[in-house]
Design an enzyme around this catalytic site. Structure first.
Site, mmCIF file in Angstrom:
data_model
loop_
_atom_site.group_PDB
_atom_site.id
_atom_site.type_symbol
_atom_site.label_atom_id
_atom_site.label_comp_id
_atom_site.label_asym_id
_atom_site.label_seq_id
_atom_site.Cartn_x
_atom_site.Cartn_y
_atom_site.Cartn_z
ATOM 1 C CB CYS A 275 11.883 4.617 -14.565
ATOM 2 S SG CYS A 275 11.768 4.679 -12.769
ATOM 3 C CG HIS B 96 14.194 1.029 -15.712
ATOM 4 N ND1 HIS B 96 15.055 1.802 -14.989
ATOM 5 C CD2 HIS B 96 13.039 0.953 -14.990
ATOM 6 C CE1 HIS B 96 14.461 2.189 -13.876
ATOM 7 N NE2 HIS B 96 13.238 1.689 -13.851
ATOM 8 C CG ASN C 156 13.937 1.889 -10.180
ATOM 9 O OD1 ASN C 156 14.558 2.660 -10.907
ATOM 10 N ND2 ASN C 156 12.644 1.655 -10.305
HETATM 11 O O1 UT7 Z 1 10.887 1.945 -12.272
HETATM 12 C C1 UT7 Z 1 9.543 2.155 -12.572
HETATM 13 C C2 UT7 Z 1 8.886 0.887 -12.791
HETATM 14 N N1 UT7 Z 1 8.675 0.214 -11.551
HETATM 15 C C3 UT7 Z 1 8.505 -1.070 -11.545
HETATM 16 O O2 UT7 Z 1 8.616 -1.690 -12.578
HETATM 17 C C4 UT7 Z 1 8.130 -1.754 -10.257
HETATM 18 C C5 UT7 Z 1 7.021 -2.731 -10.513
HETATM 19 N N2 UT7 Z 1 6.535 -3.416 -9.341
HETATM 20 C C6 UT7 Z 1 7.311 -4.282 -8.633
HETATM 21 O O3 UT7 Z 1 8.485 -4.446 -8.879
HETATM 22 C C7 UT7 Z 1 6.629 -5.090 -7.555
HETATM 23 O O4 UT7 Z 1 5.236 -4.956 -7.658
HETATM 24 C C8 UT7 Z 1 7.072 -4.700 -6.117
HETATM 25 C C9 UT7 Z 1 8.493 -5.171 -5.892
HETATM 26 C C10 UT7 Z 1 6.963 -3.219 -5.916
HETATM 27 C C11 UT7 Z 1 6.190 -5.409 -5.098
HETATM 28 O O5 UT7 Z 1 6.230 -6.824 -5.298
HETATM 29 P P1 UT7 Z 1 4.871 -7.650 -5.359
HETATM 30 O O6 UT7 Z 1 5.255 -9.058 -5.503
HETATM 31 O O7 UT7 Z 1 4.027 -7.045 -6.442
HETATM 32 O O8 UT7 Z 1 4.262 -7.430 -3.917
HETATM 33 P P2 UT7 Z 1 2.904 -6.721 -3.515
HETATM 34 O O9 UT7 Z 1 2.968 -5.259 -3.718
HETATM 35 O O10 UT7 Z 1 1.795 -7.469 -4.155
HETATM 36 O O11 UT7 Z 1 2.886 -7.011 -1.949
HETATM 37 C C12 UT7 Z 1 2.814 -8.352 -1.441
HETATM 38 C C13 UT7 Z 1 2.866 -8.282 0.073
HETATM 39 C C14 UT7 Z 1 1.892 -7.281 0.654
HETATM 40 O O12 UT7 Z 1 1.387 -7.844 1.858
HETATM 41 P P3 UT7 Z 1 -0.073 -8.501 1.880
HETATM 42 O O13 UT7 Z 1 -1.008 -7.393 1.471
HETATM 43 O O14 UT7 Z 1 -0.021 -9.620 0.900
HETATM 44 O O15 UT7 Z 1 -0.209 -8.932 3.302
HETATM 45 C C15 UT7 Z 1 2.747 -6.080 1.009
HETATM 46 O O16 UT7 Z 1 2.245 -5.338 2.077
HETATM 47 O O17 UT7 Z 1 4.178 -7.843 0.499
HETATM 48 C C16 UT7 Z 1 4.032 -6.750 1.409
HETATM 49 N N3 UT7 Z 1 5.210 -5.889 1.250
HETATM 50 C C17 UT7 Z 1 6.352 -6.111 1.911
HETATM 51 N N4 UT7 Z 1 6.724 -7.059 2.780
HETATM 52 C C18 UT7 Z 1 7.984 -7.009 3.262
HETATM 53 C C19 UT7 Z 1 5.339 -4.791 0.475
HETATM 54 N N5 UT7 Z 1 6.591 -4.301 0.606
HETATM 55 C C20 UT7 Z 1 7.228 -5.093 1.499
HETATM 56 C C21 UT7 Z 1 8.533 -5.095 2.035
HETATM 57 N N6 UT7 Z 1 8.858 -6.057 2.917
HETATM 58 N N7 UT7 Z 1 9.467 -4.179 1.672
#
Ligand code: UT7
Length: 329
Positions: free
Chosen positions: A121, A256, A286
């Site tokens: 990225c 980005h 992304n």
């Molecule tokens: O381009 C390179 C750089 N990349 C980035 O900058 C990405 C950085 N990270 C992010 O943008 C975020 O961390 C994400 C968008 C990837 C995830 O968001 P989050 O608020 O950090 O969620 P999380 O990973 O902590 O997950 C929260 C919950 C989890 O469930 P539990 O364990 O709390 O029950 C996940 O399993 O959301 C669940 N989850 C989903 N639920 C519905 C994960 N993906 C999904 C989904 N739909 N697509």
């Protein structure tokens, strides 16, 4: 490491921009039919509403070529006359030769040097850094810098934590050498850094030398998010401080496009209102190395960016690799 450019006599000015997006638009609703997610979750956590996915047989080189042609047209430069083509991608058509050499041939160029850079990225900013150095050192007068990705090829469409986040597309910019005494336009400085100790938090689970396949995207989202917030802020701060630029003098932040929450956090740290921030993450998701030149080109097309505008770019991606670039358009 920041190198002072002021001792050198050439500046790299962006004289052309172009972008390409595949026709196929995939909405959150469509994805929610095949994987356990909802439109609401995706929008709330990322800001993404839709993404473009390349058609079967539509390659990274095809998207890069289209974006490049548009950028060259705007620049008024024939592809044959380019001295340098640097293409940032994580999804090359082939393992080798580079996708850049294929685009070089598509453009009918035989006199220049073409190669790929791999920084995921952050790839466009690394490619821009490399091309800018070629120009500053007098090794190239014109350079094409492309970010092009077919990220859909690397997605496990059953993994909801990654498959909703990425999209395909390409963006390109043309750089031209100007005498530094004659213009204040151009790239002012780029500050890139990496820390390979974090390579396991954003990676594929395969590769040519390890599994013999490209693998699929894996991400520890929360960890990457945490690093993004601090590392991007530190990088922007270091670049602005080094070049003695007050954030209030910036016309645009073109970051980005990974997550609207990260982008809004950056804007807040820089005390910039969101109407000075270019965002495309809602419609493109992304697109990795393509996201910054895509956003720049879209904003230019919409008439938002004008000559002389002071722009800050910032990006972070797998590696981790991160950094920022300051330029006057
Ligand atoms: O381009 C390179 C750089 N990349 C980035 O900058 C990405 C950085 N990270 C992010 O943008 C975020 O961390 C994400 C968008 C990837 C995830 O968001 P989050 O608020 O950090 O969620 P999380 O990973 O902590 O997950 C929260 C919950 C989890 O469930 P539990 O364990 O709390 O029950 C996940 O399993 O959301 C669940 N989850 C989903 N639920 C519905 C994960 N993906 C999904 C989904 N739909 N697509």
């Amino acid at each position: 490491m920041i190198m002072s450019p002021y001792a050198l006599s050439h500046r790299s000015v962006i004289v052309g921009c172009g972008h390409y997006l595949p026709q196929n638009v995939v909405t959150n609703e469509e994805l929610s039919k095949t994987v356990d997610t909802t439109h609401e979750w995706i929008v709330e956590r990322t800001g993404i509403h839709q993404r473009h996915f390349a058609a079967h047989g539509e390659l990274t080189s095809d998207m890069a070529f289209d974006a490049a042609k548009k950028a060259l047209k705007m620049a008024g430069i024939d592809g044959q006359d380019l001295d340098l083509i640097v293409l940032a991608t994580t999804t090359p058509d082939l393992t080798f030769p580079s996708t850049a050499t294929k685009v070089q041939a598509m453009l009918g160029n035989t006199k220049g040097l073409a190669f790929d850079v791999s920084a995921v990225c952050a790839g466009y900013l690394v490619a821009l850094n490399v091309a800018d150095n070629f120009i500053r050192l007098g090794q190239a007068k014109t350079a094409l810098v492309i970010g092009a990705e077919r990220l859909s090829s690397l997605l496990d469409m059953q993994d909801r934590s990654t498959c909703v986040l990425f999209g395909d597309g390409a963006g390109a910019t043309v750089l031209k050498a100007f005498d530094a005494q004659e213009t204040d336009r151009g790239i002012i400085g780029i500050h890139m850094q990496s820390d390979g100790n974090y390579r396991h938090i954003l990676c594929t689970d395969g590769g040519v030398a390890s599994t013999g396949t490209p693998g699929k995207v894996f991400m520890e989202g929360r960890e990457v998010f945490r690093h993004a917030v601090t590392k991007l802020a530190d990088s922007a701060d270091a670049t602005l401080t080094h070049y003695q630029v007050d954030p209030k003098d910036l016309d645009w932040l073109i970051p980005h496009q990974a997550n609207i929450r990260i982008i809004e956090g950056m804007a807040k740290k820089l005390h910039m209102s969101m109407d000075k921030v270019i965002t495309t993450v809602h419609k493109h998701a992304n697109t990795s190395a393509a996201s910054i030149p895509l956003a720049l080109s879209c904003a230019l097309e919409e008439g938002r960016i004008k000559e002389g505008d002071l722009i800050l770019h910032e990006a972070i991606g797998g590696g981790l690799v991160w950094g920022s670039a300051l330029l006057r358009f």
